[in-house]
Scaffold this motif. Structure first.
Motif, short mmCIF file in Angstrom:
data_model
loop_
_atom_site.label_atom_id
_atom_site.label_comp_id
_atom_site.label_asym_id
_atom_site.label_seq_id
_atom_site.Cartn_x
_atom_site.Cartn_y
_atom_site.Cartn_z
N ILE A 99 0.83 -1.20 0.00
CA ILE A 99 0.00 0.00 0.00
C ILE A 99 0.87 1.25 0.00
CG2 ILE A 99 -1.55 1.40 1.43
CD1 ILE A 99 -3.09 -1.07 2.13
N ALA A 100 1.87 1.27 0.85
CA ALA A 100 2.73 2.45 0.93
C ALA A 100 3.41 2.73 -0.40
CB ALA A 100 3.78 2.26 2.04
N ARG A 101 4.05 1.73 -0.99
CA ARG A 101 4.81 1.94 -2.23
C ARG A 101 3.90 2.25 -3.40
NH1 ARG A 101 8.53 -3.16 -0.44
NH2 ARG A 101 9.81 -1.97 1.05
N ALA A 102 2.69 1.71 -3.40
CA ALA A 102 1.75 2.02 -4.47
C ALA A 102 1.28 3.47 -4.43
CB ALA A 102 0.54 1.08 -4.39
N HIS A 103 1.51 4.12 -3.29
CA HIS A 103 1.07 5.52 -3.14
C HIS A 103 2.23 6.47 -2.88
CE1 HIS A 103 -2.64 3.24 -2.65
NE2 HIS A 103 -3.24 4.32 -3.09
N GLY A 104 3.45 6.02 -3.22
CA GLY A 104 4.60 6.93 -3.19
C GLY A 104 5.33 7.03 -1.88
N TYR A 105 5.12 6.07 -0.99
CA TYR A 105 5.79 6.07 0.31
C TYR A 105 6.59 4.79 0.49
CZ TYR A 105 2.44 9.79 1.39
OH TYR A 105 1.70 10.95 1.36
N GLU A 106 7.52 4.80 1.44
CA GLU A 106 8.20 3.58 1.82
C GLU A 106 7.47 2.97 3.01
OE1 GLU A 106 10.42 1.26 0.98
OE2 GLU A 106 10.36 2.29 -0.94
N ASP A 107 7.75 1.71 3.26
CA ASP A 107 7.15 1.01 4.39
C ASP A 107 7.70 1.59 5.70
OD1 ASP A 107 5.42 -0.89 5.43
OD2 ASP A 107 6.91 -2.49 5.43
N GLY A 108 7.11 1.21 6.82
CA GLY A 108 7.58 1.69 8.11
C GLY A 108 6.74 2.85 8.62
N GLU A 109 5.43 2.80 8.36
CA GLU A 109 4.48 3.81 8.84
C GLU A 109 4.78 5.20 8.31
OE1 GLU A 109 3.88 3.51 13.07
OE2 GLU A 109 3.37 1.38 12.96
N ARG A 110 5.34 5.26 7.10
CA ARG A 110 5.61 6.57 6.49
C ARG A 110 4.39 7.12 5.76
NH1 ARG A 110 10.45 3.83 6.56
NH2 ARG A 110 12.27 5.04 7.22
N ILE A 111 3.49 6.25 5.34
CA ILE A 111 2.25 6.71 4.73
C ILE A 111 1.36 7.28 5.84
CG2 ILE A 111 1.16 4.43 4.90
CD1 ILE A 111 -0.32 5.05 2.30
N PRO A 112 0.74 8.45 5.62
CA PRO A 112 -0.13 9.02 6.67
C PRO A 112 -1.28 8.06 6.99
CG PRO A 112 0.38 10.66 4.99
CD PRO A 112 0.88 9.36 4.46
N PHE A 113 -1.62 7.96 8.26
CA PHE A 113 -2.67 7.02 8.65
C PHE A 113 -4.00 7.37 7.99
CE2 PHE A 113 -6.13 5.52 11.35
CZ PHE A 113 -5.87 4.16 11.32
N ASP A 114 -4.31 8.65 7.85
CA ASP A 114 -5.57 9.03 7.22
C ASP A 114 -5.66 8.49 5.79
OD1 ASP A 114 -6.44 10.31 9.47
OD2 ASP A 114 -6.07 12.35 8.72
N LEU A 115 -4.55 8.52 5.06
CA LEU A 115 -4.54 7.98 3.71
C LEU A 115 -4.68 6.47 3.74
CD1 LEU A 115 -4.23 8.14 0.67
CD2 LEU A 115 -1.74 8.37 0.97
N LEU A 116 -3.93 5.81 4.63
CA LEU A 116 -4.06 4.37 4.78
C LEU A 116 -5.50 3.98 5.09
CD1 LEU A 116 -2.76 1.50 5.15
CD2 LEU A 116 -2.55 2.09 7.57
N LEU A 117 -6.12 4.71 6.00
CA LEU A 117 -7.49 4.40 6.39
C LEU A 117 -8.45 4.56 5.22
CD1 LEU A 117 -9.43 3.77 8.79
CD2 LEU A 117 -9.74 6.24 9.02
N ALA A 118 -8.27 5.60 4.43
CA ALA A 118 -9.13 5.80 3.25
C ALA A 118 -9.00 4.64 2.28
CB ALA A 118 -8.78 7.12 2.56
N ILE A 119 -7.78 4.15 2.09
CA ILE A 119 -7.54 3.04 1.17
C ILE A 119 -8.19 1.76 1.68
CG2 ILE A 119 -5.76 1.55 0.16
CD1 ILE A 119 -3.91 4.12 0.38
N VAL A 120 -7.97 1.44 2.96
CA VAL A 120 -8.51 0.18 3.48
C VAL A 120 -10.03 0.26 3.64
CG1 VAL A 120 -6.34 -0.44 4.57
CG2 VAL A 120 -8.08 0.73 5.91
N ALA A 121 -10.55 1.45 3.90
CA ALA A 121 -12.01 1.60 3.96
C ALA A 121 -12.63 1.30 2.60
CB ALA A 121 -12.38 3.01 4.42
#
Length: 266
Positions: A50-72
């Motif tokens: 998920i992180a790399r598909a959206h321009g971030y590296e792994d390790g909680e670098r993707i903002p949680f709000d964005l992660l939540l929107a994706i998994v929702a």
């Protein structure tokens, strides 16, 4: 099936069915729909994918709000249970962790992975600290009058290369038993790959064990015979997809032909 709790209950049942739960971790709603259409009974995400598909590296670098929107959106797109790779919780304190868990439950998420090493230092978190975190997550679900299936990951085999296999096994079993006592429904000893190691873990823990599919991991039928309850692909499906795209697009560039892509659509 619409209830988040019903899906959490089904996810738990799938871990105890006697048939190994195979989860090729995805990173978007299209992948979730594909898995459901192919008959997979549950969907799992991979944090790195998920992180790399959206321009971030792994390790909680993707903002949680964005992660939540994706998994929702993933949870909304399918009827099967969705379990989310939550790394260490995307939280620097307990109140943030509580909020994150509540928001995931509200989004329809049925289960989570939670790991026991620091995402930045890659060192194991103190056992007592991780136990309290798992208890907190379980309490949040209980107070929301819902269920949430917790897959507790231990990183013993990932972050302790200097230890012998026996030492890793002993530590993994110690941590796993503590995590089950704190509310975990299954244990994920990531990077445990040897048949003897896996068999020992399954026999010692007596709870569902999740193994990561890697090039040096026994194949699915062998894992089933060893008593493994769940197999995850982690970020490997995403990596394999990108490698396949790379090979295809190199051919397009070299041959000046669109057929490597368009023949797949015929």
């Amino acid at each position: 099936m619409n209830s988040q709790s019903e899906k959490a209950d089904l996810l738990k049942k799938l871990h105890h069915s006697g048939k190994m739960l195979v989860l090729p971790n995805i990173w978007d709603a299209a992948g979730a729909v594909l898995l459901e259409n192919l008959g997979y009974p549950a969907v799992a995400t991979a944090s790195a994918a998920i992180a790399r598909a959206h321009g971030y590296e792994d390790g909680e670098r993707i903002p949680f709000d964005l992660l939540l929107a994706i998994v929702a959106q993933i949870a909304k797109s399918v009827n099967v249970p969705v379990t989310v790779d939550l790394e260490t919780g995307y939280a620097a304190d307990n109140e943030t962790l509580k909020s994150n868990i509540r928001r995931l439950i509200a989004a329809g998420v049925a289960g989570i992975n939670i790991e026991d090493s620091d995402v930045r230092t890659r060192e194991l978190l103190p056992l007592e600290e991780q136990v309290e975190k798992l208890k907190l997550i379980a309490r949040v679900a209980d107070r929301e009058n819902t269920r949430l299936f917790i897959n507790a990951r231990t990183d013993i085999f990932l972050v302790n290369p200097g230890l012998s296999e026996d030492q890793k096994l002993a530590l993994a079993i110690e941590r796993a038993r503590a995590y089950v006592g704190a509310g975990a429904g299954s244990i994920y000893p990531i990077f445990a790959t040897g048949e003897d190691t896996i068999k020992t873990l399954v026999n010692a823990l007596k709870v569902p064990v999740n193994i990561l599919a890697k090039s040096d991991t026994p194949d699915l039928d062998v894992l089933q015979k060893l008593g493994v309850a769940r197999v995850s692909f982690g970020p490997n499906l995403h990596r394999a997809t990108l490698l396949s795209m790379e090979a295809m697009l190199k051919t397009v560039k070299e041959t000046r032909s669109h057929y490597p892509v368009t023949t797949l659509l015929m």
